[in-house]
Design a protein around this motif. Structure first.
Motif, mmCIF file in Angstrom:
data_model
loop_
_atom_site.group_PDB
_atom_site.id
_atom_site.type_symbol
_atom_site.label_atom_id
_atom_site.label_comp_id
_atom_site.label_asym_id
_atom_site.label_seq_id
_atom_site.Cartn_x
_atom_site.Cartn_y
_atom_site.Cartn_z
ATOM 1 N N ILE A 60 31.173 24.734 136.302
ATOM 2 C CA ILE A 60 30.162 24.771 137.349
ATOM 3 C C ILE A 60 29.275 23.540 137.238
ATOM 4 O O ILE A 60 29.014 23.042 136.145
ATOM 5 C CB ILE A 60 29.325 26.080 137.280
ATOM 6 N N GLY A 67 25.329 32.004 144.385
ATOM 7 C CA GLY A 67 24.645 32.267 143.117
ATOM 8 C C GLY A 67 25.101 33.561 142.474
ATOM 9 O O GLY A 67 25.318 33.632 141.261
ATOM 10 N N GLU A 97 27.326 24.420 141.990
ATOM 11 C CA GLU A 97 25.958 24.878 141.789
ATOM 12 C C GLU A 97 25.174 24.383 142.994
ATOM 13 O O GLU A 97 25.155 23.200 143.286
ATOM 14 C CB GLU A 97 25.387 24.301 140.488
ATOM 15 N N ARG A 148 19.634 24.345 143.381
ATOM 16 C CA ARG A 148 18.695 24.128 142.269
ATOM 17 C C ARG A 148 17.338 24.760 142.565
ATOM 18 O O ARG A 148 16.295 24.191 142.291
ATOM 19 C CB ARG A 148 18.560 22.657 141.953
ATOM 20 N N ALA A 162 28.523 33.026 141.046
ATOM 21 C CA ALA A 162 28.448 32.308 139.773
ATOM 22 C C ALA A 162 28.093 33.273 138.639
ATOM 23 O O ALA A 162 28.689 33.223 137.555
ATOM 24 C CB ALA A 162 27.436 31.173 139.861
ATOM 25 N N TYR A 205 29.242 23.697 131.944
ATOM 26 C CA TYR A 205 28.376 23.064 132.938
ATOM 27 C C TYR A 205 28.710 21.580 132.947
ATOM 28 O O TYR A 205 28.739 20.939 131.889
ATOM 29 C CB TYR A 205 26.900 23.280 132.592
#
Length: 142
Positions: free
Chosen positions: A5, A116, A96, A99, A119, A131
């Motif tokens: 991700i 989200g 992603e 933020r 994830a 990440y």
């Protein structure tokens, strides 16, 4: 399952290509349909990417976020079952998003929320989570 991700153009695909031998790519960017992955799952390593597009395609048809989230969870569980039955490796690449920035438009908010949740649901099911940012990779742990 493994999850990679990170942000847009962060190097996720390159990292996956370096770490896995001859993976089969199943991608929304190549117009592959999410539900078609079992037809190509005769491989040792299956990479699925473009989840944000697969979610986006389903937004208009499914107004209930909980039902849409559950549909995505069923796909994740099917991938885990495939790994257990076939001995394959599923590698998921997720974008992603945001933020923490909340967009004004409802559809964009829904997409970010669902991405989200996906994830989170994916990370909870994966053996390893990575990440990727600026081509750098860090393993995440609980």
């Amino acid at each position: 399952m493994q999850l990679f991700i990170g942000g847009t153009c962060a190097g996720k695909r390159g990292v996956v290509r370096q770490r896995f031998d001859a993976p089969h790519w199943h991608s929304a960017h190549a117009r592959d349909r999410l539900e078609a992955w079992p037809s190509v799952a005769d491989t040792a390593c299956l990479v699925l990417e473009g989840w944000e597009r697969w979610i986006g395609e389903r937004l208009a048809a499914e107004p209930d976020d909980d039902r849409l989230r559950q549909a995505m969870v069923r796909e994740l569980d099917a991938l885990r079952a495939w790994e257990a039955e076939q001995g394959g490796q599923a590698v998921l690449i997720l974008l992603e998003m945001g933020r923490g920035i909340v967009p004004l438009g409802l559809d964009n908010r829904r997409l970010r929320d669902l991405n989200g949740w996906l994830a989170q649901d994916t990370a909870a099911r994966c053996e390893r989570v990575w990440y990727v940012w600026n081509g750098l990779v860090k393993e995440l742990s609980c």
